[in-house]
Enzyme design. Structure first.
Site, short mmCIF file in Angstrom:
data_model
loop_
_atom_site.label_atom_id
_atom_site.label_comp_id
_atom_site.label_asym_id
_atom_site.label_seq_id
_atom_site.Cartn_x
_atom_site.Cartn_y
_atom_site.Cartn_z
N HIS A 372 0.80 -1.22 0.00
CA HIS A 372 0.00 0.00 0.00
C HIS A 372 0.83 1.27 0.00
O HIS A 372 0.52 2.23 -0.69
CB HIS A 372 -0.92 -0.01 1.22
CG HIS A 372 -2.08 -0.92 1.00
ND1 HIS A 372 -2.81 -1.46 2.03
CD2 HIS A 372 -2.62 -1.40 -0.13
CE1 HIS A 372 -3.76 -2.21 1.52
NE2 HIS A 372 -3.66 -2.20 0.21
N ARG A 479 -5.73 -0.40 -17.15
CA ARG A 479 -5.58 -1.72 -16.51
C ARG A 479 -6.51 -1.75 -15.30
O ARG A 479 -6.29 -1.01 -14.34
CB ARG A 479 -4.13 -1.93 -16.06
CG ARG A 479 -3.12 -2.01 -17.19
CD ARG A 479 -1.71 -2.23 -16.60
NE ARG A 479 -0.74 -2.69 -17.59
CZ ARG A 479 0.19 -1.93 -18.14
NH1 ARG A 479 0.29 -0.66 -17.81
NH2 ARG A 479 1.05 -2.43 -19.01
N ARG A 515 -9.54 -2.28 -20.18
CA ARG A 515 -9.16 -3.68 -20.40
C ARG A 515 -9.75 -4.51 -19.27
O ARG A 515 -9.60 -4.14 -18.10
CB ARG A 515 -7.64 -3.82 -20.40
CG ARG A 515 -7.21 -5.25 -20.64
CD ARG A 515 -5.71 -5.38 -20.72
NE ARG A 515 -5.08 -5.25 -19.42
CZ ARG A 515 -3.77 -5.30 -19.24
NH1 ARG A 515 -2.96 -5.44 -20.27
NH2 ARG A 515 -3.25 -5.19 -18.04
N GLU A 614 -1.40 -10.30 -27.95
CA GLU A 614 -0.14 -10.53 -27.23
C GLU A 614 0.25 -12.00 -27.27
O GLU A 614 1.28 -12.39 -26.73
CB GLU A 614 -0.21 -9.98 -25.79
CG GLU A 614 -1.53 -10.14 -25.10
CD GLU A 614 -1.65 -9.31 -23.82
OE1 GLU A 614 -0.68 -8.70 -23.36
OE2 GLU A 614 -2.76 -9.32 -23.25
N ASN A 637 4.70 -6.28 -24.52
CA ASN A 637 5.44 -6.90 -23.40
C ASN A 637 5.23 -8.41 -23.42
O ASN A 637 6.18 -9.19 -23.34
CB ASN A 637 4.95 -6.36 -22.05
CG ASN A 637 4.98 -4.86 -21.98
OD1 ASN A 637 5.71 -4.21 -22.70
ND2 ASN A 637 4.16 -4.28 -21.09
N ASP A 638 3.97 -8.79 -23.52
CA ASP A 638 3.70 -10.23 -23.54
C ASP A 638 4.04 -10.83 -24.91
O ASP A 638 4.58 -11.93 -24.99
CB ASP A 638 2.23 -10.49 -23.19
CG ASP A 638 2.03 -10.61 -21.69
OD1 ASP A 638 2.83 -11.33 -21.04
OD2 ASP A 638 1.11 -9.96 -21.14
N ARG A 648 9.35 -12.56 -19.48
CA ARG A 648 9.57 -11.12 -19.33
C ARG A 648 9.97 -10.74 -17.91
O ARG A 648 10.48 -9.66 -17.66
CB ARG A 648 8.32 -10.34 -19.76
CG ARG A 648 7.16 -10.42 -18.81
CD ARG A 648 5.89 -9.85 -19.43
NE ARG A 648 5.47 -8.61 -18.79
CZ ARG A 648 4.28 -8.04 -18.99
NH1 ARG A 648 3.39 -8.58 -19.79
NH2 ARG A 648 3.96 -6.93 -18.36
N CYS A 685 0.39 -0.91 -27.00
CA CYS A 685 0.35 -0.34 -25.65
C CYS A 685 1.39 -0.98 -24.71
O CYS A 685 1.29 -0.83 -23.51
CB CYS A 685 -1.05 -0.46 -25.06
SG CYS A 685 -1.64 -2.15 -24.93
C1 PEP Z 1 1.56 -6.02 -22.58
O1 PEP Z 1 1.62 -7.23 -22.36
O2 PEP Z 1 2.30 -5.43 -23.40
C2 PEP Z 1 0.59 -5.17 -21.88
C3 PEP Z 1 0.38 -3.92 -22.21
O3 PEP Z 1 -0.07 -5.73 -20.84
P1 PEP Z 1 0.56 -5.97 -19.39
O4 PEP Z 1 1.90 -5.31 -19.39
O5 PEP Z 1 -0.40 -5.38 -18.45
O6 PEP Z 1 0.64 -7.46 -19.35
MG MG Z 2 0.02 -8.23 -21.28
#
Ligand code: PEP
Ligand code: MG
Length: 758
Positions: A372, A479, A515, A614, A637-638, A648, A685
């Site tokens: 927190h 998110r 999302r 992703e 990212n994924d 990752r 994103c």
């Molecule tokens: C991603 O995977 O690029 C993404 C934006 O989602 P998160 O980072 O929340 O998994």
């Molecule tokens: Mg993701």
């Protein structure tokens, strides 16, 4: 009738108080104390071991063992039963101690004739500073009450041991080299940023002077009064925070308030008072127990909630000791203008006690990004470095300190060079910020006239005003998991509706792409026991969970539909691996829309439904997908981790592959082409969208919508405004087929050669 345990301990505490207050050296007093305990507990032996130099427990006083062993017998932490008690900071009671595998026989003590043993740690400031042991010849079963009594006595003994009369106080703290030299300490980034200031040791601890009480009733009344005053001051604090924030902060503070009302906690304190302690000593005892428990709990959620509990205990202690005060822990007048708080851990309200304008950073020995205090610090824009080992013993109050949270490191007593470099960095950042702020209302248009939509990634209500600050075109990724993660249970439809409505209200009509819940893998919900998975990133996560638990998804969609009544609603599903999953999820949304209409609700003015891309498999079904979606957003990212089969979250391989590599760029280009042909809006994103060089490459590939965290909008806009696309596209056409590991350097040189601002 036998006297009750609390009567025994009250009587014993009374006698101990007399011994402590009596004359003589500290050693003589300790000798008398062990004699007294042995007599009171009807034991043949009572011994007190004291921790020396943080690693050896030395026999300091004994009644019953051979006196010649005093100051001779020493056990390393973890060695023998005494060492085990010291290592685990937990009591141990054994009817037949000698058969225990850790029993270490010390002939000089003459202990072979004693069979049973009960020992408790002597704890001070969350550290074991000694061990108190009682032994009997017979195979005695010690009761829980006897263990409790011994723990209470150990608390009184902690005062004597830490007084500096028995051993030098310095020995109680782990020593770490020369404290004068500059030092670099490593931790992890909990909240990004750089801060320069002087160390302020966050010392919530109140020194409790009076431990033993005459009348438990008086103490119970004092405790009750202090609890009431604490409740009032918390209410006031929460009201003030509500005015300033709202949303998730309230969740944090409400969870916190729940702990302040915790009946078990109150009962434990009342029990300690019944055993003869003063109200403040009782609070401190429970506080110490909590600190020790905290070191042993591995579940991160529970650990964080224990921090809250500890924070409350501290606050209560302040109310008791400063009767009539407001229980605040630090007067603003004492706080330097550029304070870097250093502590083992901190509860959320403790941070709010400080004047945030004077805070430059926060350093924690513990910590995780979801705790927190980290969530609050992020909202207050205070850089935080967590998990800095032994920060408290290695940093001295008023040490100059640089908090480089971006790289998860600290420079304590930095050399002038380092200080200058970071000061220049902070200054340059301020200048850059001013430049970006000045660009806020300028369009994100390339030199050749192509406009680019820059969107925000957000996850907290407090992120939404960044739309206004940065001039971004909307929120490309909201998110939604944060409120699910900070609460002790699933938020209901009403709570979610209220939150989503506030987000839409705060967005001032700019589009917000919500999302749906994307939990699992590294984002764990405390109340859903996730099965141990060998590979959680590829496991039961995200849409896989919410399609398996459709009620959860339906409740979220219901809340989104309600919040979106009469305005635009953009919904995006995460981690979709096949078109069938999208169809399934979308059907649930349609059901909720129908349900909403059937119950007389107003529909959103526009509903746009999309998916994240992703998982590479989804890209292999693009024609079937694109005819069904309104938009696609690439979660790079994924996508990157699945494309390269590279976790990752694994630091070892985090730099092994590059997003700016031929395979990734080729894959992205192929997706942009298909989306363009189908006329479906495409964005990206993931983190790469927020890095100017990477964003430049994305524009060269054909992306026109990029979603990033707020601090990236300025730098990316500056890049866009300095770029000519035609040349870049030509240049990039030569890169896709290269066999290179990465084309990052080539792109950087291109940018330099063409005056692209990075
Ligand atoms: C991603 O995977 O690029 C993404 C934006 O989602 P998160 O980072 O929340 O998994
Ligand atoms: Mg993701």
């Amino acid at each position: 009738m036998l006297p009750s345990a609390s009567t025994i301990s009250r009587r014993l505490l009374g006698r101990l108080r007399d011994v402590m207050a009596g004359g003589g050296t500290a050693q003589e007093r300790l000798d008398n104390v062990v004699k007294l305990i042995a007599a009171d507990m009807v034991a043949e032996v009572c011994s007190c071991y004291v921790m020396r130099a943080g690693e050896v427990l030395e026999l300091f006083a004994t009644e019953g063992l051979l006196k010649s062993a005093v100051h001779e017998t020493r056990l390393r932490v973890g060695e023998g039963l005494v060492g085990i008690i010291g290592a685990h900071a937990r009591p141990l009671a054994l009817a037949d101690a000698q058969t225990h595998p850790s029993f270490a026989y010390r002939p000089e003590t003459g202990e072979e004739i004693f069979h049973s043993l009960v020992g408790v740690p002597i704890i001070r400031g969350g550290r074991v500073i000694g061990v108190l042991v009682v032994q009997n010849k017979s195979q005695r079963q010690y009761t829980e009450e006897e263990v409790e009594t011994l723990e209470t006595v150990a608390m009184v003994l902690a005062e004597l041991v830490s007084s500096g009369e028995l051993i030098n106080r310095d020995e109680l703290a782990p020593i770490d080299g020369n404290a004068i030299l500059p030092m670099r300490l490593e931790g992890v980034r909990l909240t990004a940023g750089i801060g320069i200031g002087v160390a302020v040791m966050h010392q919530p601890r109140v020194v409790v002077q009076k431990l033993v009480a005459e009348d438990p009733e008086v103490e119970l009344a004092r405790l009750k009064d202090a609890l009431n005053r604490m409740r009032h001051s918390l209410d006031r604090m929460f009201e003030a925070q509500d005015l300033a924030f709202g949303g998730e902060h309230r969740d944090v503070l409400e969870t916190y308030r729940m702990f302040a009302e915790d009946a078990g906690w109150r009962a434990r304190m009342a029990e300690a008072i019944q055993s003869g302690l003063t109200a403040e000593a009782a609070v401190q005892k429970v506080h110490e127990d909590t600190r020790v428990r905290m070191g042993q709990v591995s579940d991160p959620y529970l650990r964080e909630r224990l921090h809250d509990l500890e924070d409350i205990a501290n606050r209560l202690l302040h109310h008791l000791v400063r009767a009539g005060g407001d229980g605040s822990t630090m007067l603003d007048a004492e706080l330097p203008e550029n304070a870097v708080l250093v502590c083992r851990t901190m509860g959320p309200t403790e941070l709010l006690d400080y004047d945030r304008r004077r805070l430059r950073g926060l350093v924690l020995e513990d910590g995780s990004p979801t705790m927190h205090v980290a969530i609050l610090a992020r909202a207050l824009d205070i850089p935080v470095v967590g998990r800095v080992k032994d920060a408290l013993s290695r940093i001295e109050a008023f040490d100059p300190i640089v908090v480089d949270a971006d790289s998860g490191q600290l420079f304590v007593r930095p050399s002038d060079d380092i200080l200058d470099a970071f000061a220049a960095n902070v200054e340059a950042r301020a200048v850059r910020m001013a430049t970006y702020a000045a660009m806020r209302d300028l369009p994100a248009t390339t030199r050749c006239g192509q406009s680019v939509r820059l969107l925000l990634n957000a996850g907290l209500l407090v992120d939404v005003p960044q739309l206004e600050v940065t001039g971004a075109d909307g929120i490309g990724l909201y998110r939604t998991e944060m409120p699910f993660m900070t609460r002790p249970h699933l938020p209901d439809v009403q709570a979610q509706t209220a939150l989503y409505s506030k987000i839409l209200d705060a967005s001032g009509g700019k589009p917000v792409v919500f999302r749906t819940l994307d939990v699992g893998s590294d984002k764990l919900l405390p109340y859903w026991n996730s099965a141990d998975e060998d590979n959680p990133a590829m496991g039961w996560r995200s849409i896989r969970i919410t399609l398996d638990r459709p009620a959860v998804l339906r409740h979220q969609l219901r809340a989104l539909v309600r919040a979106g009544a009469g305005r635009e609603l953009h919904v995006m599903f995460p981690m979709v691996a096949e078109v069938a999953e999208f169809i399934h999820a979308r059907a649930l949304l349609d059901m909720e829309l129908e349900r909403h209409v059937a119950s007389g609700g107003v529909l959103p003015s526009l509903v746009r439904v999309g998916t994240m891309l992703e998982v590479p498999a989804l890209a292999m079904q693009l024609p079937a997908l694109l005819s069904r979606v309104d938009f696609v957003s690439i979660g790079s990212n994924d996508l990157m981790q699945f494309l390269f089969a590279a976790d990752r979250g694994n630091m070892r391989i985090s730099d092994r592959y590059d997003v700016l590599s031929p395979p990734m760029l080729t894959f992205l280009r192929w997706i942009t082409r298909l989306c363009d042909e189908a006329g479906v809006s495409l964005s990206l994103c993931g983190e790469m969208a927020g890095r100017p060089l990477d964003a430049m490459a994305l524009l060269g590939i054909g992306f026109r919508n990029l979603s990033m965290s707020a601090p990236s909008v300025g730098p990316v806009k500056a890049m866009v405004r300095s770029l000519s696309l035609a040349r870049l596209e030509d240049y990039m056409a030569s890169l896709y087929d290269l066999p290179d590991h990465s084309v990052r350097e080539r792109l950087r040189i291109f940018a330099l050669d063409h005056g692209v601002q990075l």
